[in-house]
Design a protein around this motif. Sequence first.
Motif, short mmCIF file in Angstrom:
data_model
loop_
_atom_site.label_atom_id
_atom_site.label_comp_id
_atom_site.label_asym_id
_atom_site.label_seq_id
_atom_site.Cartn_x
_atom_site.Cartn_y
_atom_site.Cartn_z
N ILE A 113 0.90 -1.32 -0.01
CA ILE A 113 -0.02 -0.04 -0.10
C ILE A 113 1.03 1.15 0.04
O ILE A 113 1.52 1.55 1.06
CB ILE A 113 -0.93 -0.05 1.02
CG1 ILE A 113 -2.03 -1.25 1.23
CG2 ILE A 113 -1.71 1.14 1.07
CD1 ILE A 113 -2.82 -1.24 2.28
N TYR A 147 1.54 3.56 3.41
CA TYR A 147 1.36 3.02 4.60
C TYR A 147 2.34 3.48 5.56
O TYR A 147 2.07 3.64 6.70
CB TYR A 147 1.25 1.68 4.43
CG TYR A 147 0.67 0.82 5.70
CD1 TYR A 147 -0.59 0.74 5.98
CD2 TYR A 147 1.55 0.51 6.84
CE1 TYR A 147 -0.89 -0.09 7.02
CE2 TYR A 147 1.31 0.02 7.90
CZ TYR A 147 -0.03 -0.32 8.17
OH TYR A 147 -0.64 -1.07 9.32
N ALA A 192 0.18 5.00 8.63
CA ALA A 192 -0.66 4.18 9.43
C ALA A 192 -0.33 3.48 10.57
O ALA A 192 1.00 3.31 10.57
CB ALA A 192 -1.18 3.20 8.36
N SER A 228 -6.83 -3.83 5.84
CA SER A 228 -6.58 -3.21 4.73
C SER A 228 -7.08 -4.29 3.40
O SER A 228 -7.29 -3.67 2.43
CB SER A 228 -5.12 -2.82 4.34
OG SER A 228 -4.37 -3.97 4.82
N SER A 229 -6.84 -5.35 3.67
CA SER A 229 -7.25 -6.57 2.83
C SER A 229 -7.58 -7.83 3.49
O SER A 229 -7.24 -7.85 4.83
CB SER A 229 -6.28 -6.70 1.64
OG SER A 229 -5.04 -7.04 2.38
N ASN A 265 -11.42 -2.14 -0.06
CA ASN A 265 -9.95 -2.67 0.08
C ASN A 265 -9.07 -1.45 -0.05
O ASN A 265 -9.10 -0.92 -1.16
CB ASN A 265 -10.00 -3.90 -0.94
CG ASN A 265 -11.09 -4.82 -0.65
OD1 ASN A 265 -10.38 -5.84 -0.13
ND2 ASN A 265 -11.96 -4.83 -1.27
N VAL A 266 -8.05 -1.22 0.65
CA VAL A 266 -7.46 -0.27 0.64
C VAL A 266 -6.33 -0.35 -0.43
O VAL A 266 -5.64 -1.15 -0.80
CB VAL A 266 -6.55 0.14 1.87
CG1 VAL A 266 -5.34 1.25 1.76
CG2 VAL A 266 -7.48 0.08 3.24
N VAL A 300 -7.33 8.05 3.08
CA VAL A 300 -7.19 6.69 2.65
C VAL A 300 -8.09 6.38 1.78
O VAL A 300 -9.30 6.65 1.71
CB VAL A 300 -7.31 5.67 3.95
CG1 VAL A 300 -8.63 5.79 4.53
CG2 VAL A 300 -7.19 4.12 3.55
N SER A 343 -9.94 3.47 -1.36
CA SER A 343 -10.08 2.25 -1.50
C SER A 343 -9.89 1.76 -3.26
O SER A 343 -9.76 2.76 -4.05
CB SER A 343 -11.31 1.83 -1.02
OG SER A 343 -12.29 2.33 -1.77
N MET A 360 -4.74 0.77 10.75
CA MET A 360 -4.98 -0.06 9.52
C MET A 360 -4.22 -1.21 9.57
O MET A 360 -3.01 -1.12 9.61
CB MET A 360 -4.48 0.53 8.29
CG MET A 360 -5.19 0.13 6.94
SD MET A 360 -6.95 -0.21 6.70
CE MET A 360 -7.80 1.63 6.78
#
Lengths: 80, 380
Positions: free
Chosen positions: B117, B120, B124, B153-154, B220-221, B231, B233, B246
Motif C-alpha cells: 500500500i 502506509y 498508518a 486493509s485487505s 479494500n485499501v 485513505v 480504496s 489499518m
Amino acid sequence: MAEEIKADKVVDARGSFCPGPLMELIKAYKEAKAGDVISVYSTDNGTKTDAPAWIKKSGNELIKIIDRNGYVEIVMKKVR
Amino acid sequence: MLAAKKVVILGDGAAGTIMANKLRMLTHSSETRIVVIGNSKKHYFKPDGVHIPFKLKRYQNSVKPTRFLFNYGVEYIFDEATGIDVSQRTVRLKSGNSTSYDYLIIATGDRFDYNEIPGYIGEARHFYDLQHSLELANILDSFNGGKIVIGPSSIPYQCPPAPYEFTFLLDKYLRDRGIRDKTEIHYTFPLNRVFTMENVANFVNRLFDERGIITHTLFNVESINGLNKTVTSIEGEDVKYDLLIMVPPHKGQKMITDSELAGPSGYIDVDRHKLSYKDYDDVFAIGDATNLPISKAGATAHFESEYLANRIAHEISGNVYDETYNGEVACTTITGAGKAMTLYFSYDRPPRAEFQSKMDYLLKWTSADTYFSGMLRGIM
C-alpha cells in the motif's frame, strides 16, 4: 445463439470458500488493464451476491452471471 | 531396533510450538525425534495486542523467552529455513547447514507487506505486533478528538475479529476519557459486511450501530495520502482521517514462494482435511502459512495441531488414524467493555453469534495465562 464473450483473464476459484473468490477477483482486477474482461468461476454461494456488489461499488461493469454445471461464472469488464 | 523418525517443524510461533509439544507428549523419544527450527528470541501472545494500546494489560505478561516454551525432549535449533526441497527431503538453513527429515511440518506463519500500500509506512498505525501496539498506546495518549479510521486493509489477515475487538475497546476508552463526543469512529471492511462470517457480521453491526460507529464496506485499501490525510480504496472511495489504524496487508513467507511450494501470495495450498501438501504424505503445513478458508489464528493452529500430532504419532507407531481435520476452530472475541462472545465453527458449520457475556470476557482476559501454561504446552 448468444455471443460468447472471451475473457482476457479467467480466475478459477472453484473449491475456494468465501471470501476467497472475491479476493481472487480483486487481485485479478488489480493486475488487469482498463477494458479487460475478467471471468471468475466459483462454487461458493456467497459469490453470486458478493462479487456483483463489489463490481458495482468499484464502478466496473457486470457483464453477466452464468449458472454453469455445479458452479457460477461471473463476467466483468474493468472500466476504471 | 528401527531408527527414530525425524520430525522437523519449521517455525517457533504458536503453530510450531503447540505442534512440537503435542507430538512430544504423544510419542516416545526412542521412536520420534522432534526438531523445531526458528529464530524468535521472544514469543508474544498476539491477542493481547488489542489490550496493550489502551494500557489495559502490562505487555511484560504477554511475552516469554521462546526457548523455554518447549517440552522436555523437543530439540530447538535457533536458525532460519532459507529453502525447502521436498523431493530430496531437505531444508536449507541460514547458518549454511541443512537438515533432512522423515516428516516436515511447515509452520512459518505469514508476514506484513507494508509496501503493498503506497503511503502506509510512517502514516498508518496498527496493533498487530508488540512494538506497534506500544507505539499506538503513546499516540492514543495524545489524541484529544477527531476522526479515527480503523479496519483491515485487505483479506486475509491474522485474527479476523481483532479489528472489531479493538474498535469496541477504543469506543470505551474514548468514553472513559470524555472525548467520545469529540471523536468519529469509522470502520472499514473489504467485504459487503463488517466481518467475514455473515451472522457474526450482523451481530457486530448491531453493536456498532448502538455505539455510533460509522461503517464503510467493500473497502479494500489501495493507497494512503499522508499529506491530505486520506485513505483511498480500490473501489474508489476516499475517507479522511486524523488517526489511521489499518491492519497491514499480509503475505506468506517469501522462502515458501522461492521454494516453489506456493505462488506469489506465499500461502501453501494444503489438503483441507489432511493438511498435507500436494501428493506428499510427509509434508504438512499448519497455522497462518496455509491458504485454508479459515481464520489465521492461534486457535486454528491449536486445533490443526491436535489432528496432525495424533495422525503422525499413529503412523510412527504403525497404527492407522482415521480422523480428519474438518476446520474446527473455537475463539473468544471481545464485543464491548467487559463482554465477549465465544465462537465455535468449522468448514461446514458457521458460528452461532447469539450472546455475549462477562464470563466469556474473563476467559479472554486470562487467555495469555491459559495459553502459556496449557495450550502452548500441548496439554489442552
